[in-house]
Write a protein that holds these residues in place. Structure first.
Motif, mmCIF file in Angstrom:
data_model
loop_
_atom_site.group_PDB
_atom_site.id
_atom_site.type_symbol
_atom_site.label_atom_id
_atom_site.label_comp_id
_atom_site.label_asym_id
_atom_site.label_seq_id
_atom_site.Cartn_x
_atom_site.Cartn_y
_atom_site.Cartn_z
ATOM 1 N N ASN A 29 0.871 -1.168 0.000
ATOM 2 C CA ASN A 29 0.000 0.000 0.000
ATOM 3 C C ASN A 29 0.916 1.228 0.000
ATOM 4 O O ASN A 29 2.146 1.114 -0.055
ATOM 5 N N ASP A 53 2.657 11.202 -4.721
ATOM 6 C CA ASP A 53 1.408 10.604 -5.191
ATOM 7 C C ASP A 53 1.664 9.189 -5.702
ATOM 8 O O ASP A 53 2.806 8.714 -5.766
ATOM 9 N N ARG A 96 -4.665 0.767 -3.131
ATOM 10 C CA ARG A 96 -5.090 2.100 -2.702
ATOM 11 C C ARG A 96 -6.453 2.078 -2.021
ATOM 12 O O ARG A 96 -7.185 3.068 -2.036
ATOM 13 N N ARG A 104 -10.085 2.126 -1.066
ATOM 14 C CA ARG A 104 -11.306 2.480 -1.793
ATOM 15 C C ARG A 104 -11.023 3.216 -3.104
ATOM 16 O O ARG A 104 -11.944 3.469 -3.882
ATOM 17 N N HIS A 105 -9.751 3.527 -3.369
ATOM 18 C CA HIS A 105 -9.387 4.174 -4.633
ATOM 19 C C HIS A 105 -8.876 3.169 -5.663
ATOM 20 O O HIS A 105 -8.444 3.571 -6.743
ATOM 21 N N GLY A 106 -8.911 1.882 -5.354
ATOM 22 C CA GLY A 106 -8.506 0.870 -6.314
ATOM 23 C C GLY A 106 -7.040 0.518 -6.202
ATOM 24 O O GLY A 106 -6.494 0.380 -5.108
ATOM 25 N N ASP A 148 -4.538 1.549 -14.158
ATOM 26 C CA ASP A 148 -5.190 2.246 -13.051
ATOM 27 C C ASP A 148 -6.519 1.539 -12.802
ATOM 28 O O ASP A 148 -7.483 1.725 -13.544
ATOM 29 N N GLU A 204 -9.941 0.660 -11.239
ATOM 30 C CA GLU A 204 -11.047 1.227 -10.483
ATOM 31 C C GLU A 204 -11.459 0.248 -9.381
ATOM 32 O O GLU A 204 -11.406 -0.977 -9.571
ATOM 33 N N PRO A 205 -11.885 0.743 -8.230
ATOM 34 C CA PRO A 205 -12.318 -0.172 -7.166
ATOM 35 C C PRO A 205 -13.626 -0.866 -7.529
ATOM 36 O O PRO A 205 -14.395 -0.368 -8.366
#
Length: 306
Positions: free
Chosen positions: A182, A199, A219, A221-223, A234, A236-237
């Motif tokens: 994480n 970031d 990440r 809840r941000h996936g 990238d 998505e959750p």
């Protein structure tokens, strides 16, 4: 799908209290719960429930907690033939949580401190016969490194879940094929403080500077942001139906991702499966009851496609 897991087992003893007692004070009105834990065990059970043949290397004590652990693995079809039963207490974490959700945790590693590279050598046949080896860091670092090195020398892919994170010796990166930190763990791996405002993309870039394998930056809840050296994904959750308890979601994610990679799924598909497994887990209290089976994950994935 054959997966070998080298990691921890422990019991969580949780007290939910109106407030933290003062020194010398006895406070009534608490609520108590206990449950199976340890990242290695959680990930092993998660992978087994998702259909893999799983072998586990960890250490427990010759106490009631150790006996309960052996029964758990028998019930969940996890091969525990090489688990060390030590003349020490099973790892215990005592957690005190107040009404604001703030927690205070004390951990006694106990038997886990007895797990050595020699135990890894005794587990080498399971490692050599696996499609993937999963390692986490709640065990002594030399033992974790021995597991990664043993797998690498035998041509078996490895997945390191670097929790709790620590800086690794440079040569260890050569033994890792997939790393799943994480944000806080990624900061530690690259030698930065967790409160650094780097970031996600910069964290992945920094990891890429020292690592040629696949990076999966989780990440919550941000996936997730993943990079396999060729493309960056990238993710998505997957939205959970509800959020009850986030404990164990990361282990569920890791176990499902391990299954996907062991059976040859592409990275995007494996990440989607893992995200759905994590989303299922947060909707149920406690870790072991919350770890999903394939139908649970399929139902969530079907819901996201409507």
């Amino acid at each position: 799908m054959r997966i070998a897991v080298v990691g921890s087992y422990g019991v969580g003893l949780t007290m939910r209290v109106p407030r933290v007692p003062a020194p010398g004070e006895t406070l009534s009105g608490a609520r108590f719960s206990s449950g199976h834990g340890g990242k290695g065990s959680n990930q092993a059970v998660a992978a087994a429930r998702m259909g893999a043949q799983v072998s586990l290397l960890t250490a427990v004590g010759s106490d009631r907690f150790g006996t309960d652990a052996l029964q758990l693995w028998a019930d969940e079809n996890v091969d525990a033939a090489h688990v060390r039963v030590a003349d020490a207490a099973t790892m215990v974490g005592v957690i005190m949580v107040d009404e604001q959700g703030e927690n205070r945790i004390a951990i006694a590693p106990g038997a886990l401190d007895t797990l050595t590279p020699d135990d890894v050598e005794g587990f080498a046949d399971r490692i050599a016969g696996a499609d993937l080896v999963v390692v986490s860091l709640e065990i002594p670092l030399p033992t974790a490194l021995a597991a990664l090195r043993t797998a690498h020398e035998r041509g078996v892919p490895t997945l390191l879940n670097p929790a709790p994170a620590t800086e690794l010796p440079p040569e260890a990166w050569e033994w890792i094929d997939v790393v799943t930190p994480n944000a806080g763990e990624a900061h530690t791996l690259i030698g930065r403080t967790p409160d650094d405002d780097t970031d996600a993309a910069e964290l992945v870039d920094a990891l890429r500077a020292r690592f040629t394998g696949t990076i999966v930056l989780t990440r919550g809840r941000h996936g997730a942001l993943a990079d396999d050296g060729t493309e960056r994904l990238d993710l998505e959750p997957v939205a959970p139906e509800r959020v009850v308890d986030t404990t164990g979601a990361g282990d569920s994610f890791t176990g499902a991702l391990a299954v996907a990679l062991a059976r040859g799924d592409d990275l995007a598909g494996g990440l989607r499966l893992a995200a759905a497994a994590g989303a299922h887990t947060v909707g149920i209290a406690e870790v072991i009851p919350a770890l999903p089976r394939p139908d649970d994950v399929a139902a969530l994935l079907q819901g996201t496609q409507r």
